[in-house]
Design a protein around this motif. Sequence first.
Motif, PDB file in Angstrom:
ATOM      1  N   ARG A  35      31.145  37.146  47.443  1.00  0.00           N
ATOM      2  CA  ARG A  35      32.168  37.367  46.515  1.00  0.00           C
ATOM      3  C   ARG A  35      32.382  39.169  46.757  1.00  0.00           C
ATOM      4  O   ARG A  35      31.688  39.636  47.160  1.00  0.00           O
ATOM      5  CB  ARG A  35      31.869  37.226  45.296  1.00  0.00           C
ATOM      6  CG  ARG A  35      32.969  37.487  44.300  1.00  0.00           C
ATOM      7  CD  ARG A  35      32.488  37.178  42.837  1.00  0.00           C
ATOM      8  NE  ARG A  35      33.516  38.043  41.842  1.00  0.00           N
ATOM      9  CZ  ARG A  35      32.960  38.623  40.767  1.00  0.00           C
ATOM     10  NH1 ARG A  35      31.940  38.617  40.523  1.00  0.00           N
ATOM     11  NH2 ARG A  35      34.121  39.344  40.105  1.00  0.00           N
ATOM     12  N   GLY A  81      40.346  38.971  40.551  1.00  0.00           N
ATOM     13  CA  GLY A  81      40.839  38.695  42.001  1.00  0.00           C
ATOM     14  C   GLY A  81      41.479  40.056  42.602  1.00  0.00           C
ATOM     15  O   GLY A  81      41.935  39.905  43.749  1.00  0.00           O
ATOM     16  N   GLN A  82      41.626  41.100  41.960  1.00  0.00           N
ATOM     17  CA  GLN A  82      42.323  42.365  42.439  1.00  0.00           C
ATOM     18  C   GLN A  82      41.267  43.442  42.931  1.00  0.00           C
ATOM     19  O   GLN A  82      41.556  44.472  43.389  1.00  0.00           O
ATOM     20  CB  GLN A  82      42.979  42.973  41.253  1.00  0.00           C
ATOM     21  CG  GLN A  82      44.208  42.162  40.850  1.00  0.00           C
ATOM     22  CD  GLN A  82      45.206  41.809  41.974  1.00  0.00           C
ATOM     23  OE1 GLN A  82      45.480  42.880  42.713  1.00  0.00           O
ATOM     24  NE2 GLN A  82      45.751  40.776  42.321  1.00  0.00           N
ATOM     25  N   PRO A 112      35.383  34.679  47.111  1.00  0.00           N
ATOM     26  CA  PRO A 112      36.353  34.960  46.271  1.00  0.00           C
ATOM     27  C   PRO A 112      36.472  36.481  46.176  1.00  0.00           C
ATOM     28  O   PRO A 112      35.456  37.397  46.479  1.00  0.00           O
ATOM     29  CB  PRO A 112      36.136  34.588  45.042  1.00  0.00           C
ATOM     30  CG  PRO A 112      34.779  34.235  45.039  1.00  0.00           C
ATOM     31  CD  PRO A 112      34.541  33.836  46.302  1.00  0.00           C
ATOM     32  N   ALA A 113      37.447  37.053  46.123  1.00  0.00           N
ATOM     33  CA  ALA A 113      37.814  38.527  45.848  1.00  0.00           C
ATOM     34  C   ALA A 113      37.218  38.872  44.698  1.00  0.00           C
ATOM     35  O   ALA A 113      36.996  38.329  43.492  1.00  0.00           O
ATOM     36  CB  ALA A 113      39.295  39.039  45.751  1.00  0.00           C
ATOM     37  N   ASP A 130      36.995  41.607  41.142  1.00  0.00           N
ATOM     38  CA  ASP A 130      38.009  42.204  40.228  1.00  0.00           C
ATOM     39  C   ASP A 130      38.019  43.569  40.022  1.00  0.00           C
ATOM     40  O   ASP A 130      37.241  44.455  40.545  1.00  0.00           O
ATOM     41  CB  ASP A 130      37.466  41.652  38.714  1.00  0.00           C
ATOM     42  CG  ASP A 130      37.054  40.049  38.867  1.00  0.00           C
ATOM     43  OD1 ASP A 130      37.765  39.184  39.345  1.00  0.00           O
ATOM     44  OD2 ASP A 130      36.239  39.443  37.815  1.00  0.00           O
TER      45      ASP A 130
END
Lengths: 310, 104
Positions: free
Chosen positions: A125, A185-186, A195-196, A198
């Motif tokens: 991640r 996700g930013q 996943p990206a 936060d």
Amino acid sequence: MEFKDYYQILGVSKSATTDDIRKAYRKLARKYHPDVSKEADAEKRMKEVNEANEVLSDPEKRAAYDQIGQGYRSGQEFQPPPNWNGGFEFSGNGFSERDMQNHSDFFANLFGRARRSRAESYQVRGEDRHAEIVIDLLDSYRGAKKTITLRVPAADRGQMVMNEKTITIQVPKGVKAGQHIRLGGQGSAGAGGGPAGDLYLEVRFKPDPRFRIEERDVYETVPVTPWEAALGGSIEVPTPSGQVQVKIPANSQSGRKLRLKGRGIPGEPAGDLYLLLEIALPPADTEQARRIYANMAKELPFNPRLNMGI
Amino acid sequence: MTQNPVITGLILDQSQLSLNELAHACRVPPQWIIERITEGLLLNDPPPDLSTLRFNSHALIRARRMLNIERDFDANPELAALVVDLIEQLEQFRRKLNIAGINL
């Protein structure tokens, strides 16, 4: 790209020992600590100091920096030769555990590298990122769209560069200072399809001379005339939630606090708005004004210093 | 020119962080957080069952500050927590003074 003299930033010589560097760093970290420093550019200086320390306290990075930086002066135009760092093995993606967007272009170009292909074989991640967002008090009352620009490390032909990324966010109504807006996700991109991370935006209010804020309660100073304070009456007051009609109780003194329940920052429960009355005296700058004051002195015996035993 | 999409975020205190999320946000192992909770350094009143813990914005700010103090000054966790206590008190006093119309 400008060359950065990390030795000059930390105020140490090129022959400084690890201990010298640690001492210099701590001294400056104390001076520019963003929570307590009174220096105007504390935040910017702290980022520079952190970056300089990150390079000079790491033997690999320091050796690489010394090699590439020979003959360069601070601020001089600089471009590293291609594959200059082939003989060095930096850990991770070259960045420390600190937030990557705080690094300079110079640092990113020298020490940041794209993730290696072997790292792509398992899912990781992306890292969370942190930034501040400064909003107006009214943005919290109404909710608002805000555009912010972040510095984001990105891979460019195997080398890391700092790009600017602009995003527009919806500031939720009712947000208060010290709270975080979490944008899923930013954060940094994940690896191997992970996943990206936060993005956490810590909210601060832009100082506004009209309002003071404590949690969800808002304080506003309202000037009133001596006769409004003495006789009471209704006055119009502009507040963050719009203009309101406020009843001033008769015999009010300066500093009297009027509470408008639920008119602070919206929320469950909403904060309150406190109006602090401040009596404004008309200037005695005309013959008529002086006559009226003189008449008051004669007709209205009043000793404001009675409690002082005078 | 294309318009950027508007991203809607969540206020952290309305949707609190789990232990793993807080650790990820601070870039520390969850054990780092647990140790500072059990020592009474991170939260005022930690619950007996740590698995149910949820963290708000204040905990996130406090954890990151403690981490920075520990790292920048090689401070032990107790000393870092003391420094952060003092920073929080300073902020509180500044807010009170600001309400009274005094800015330092």
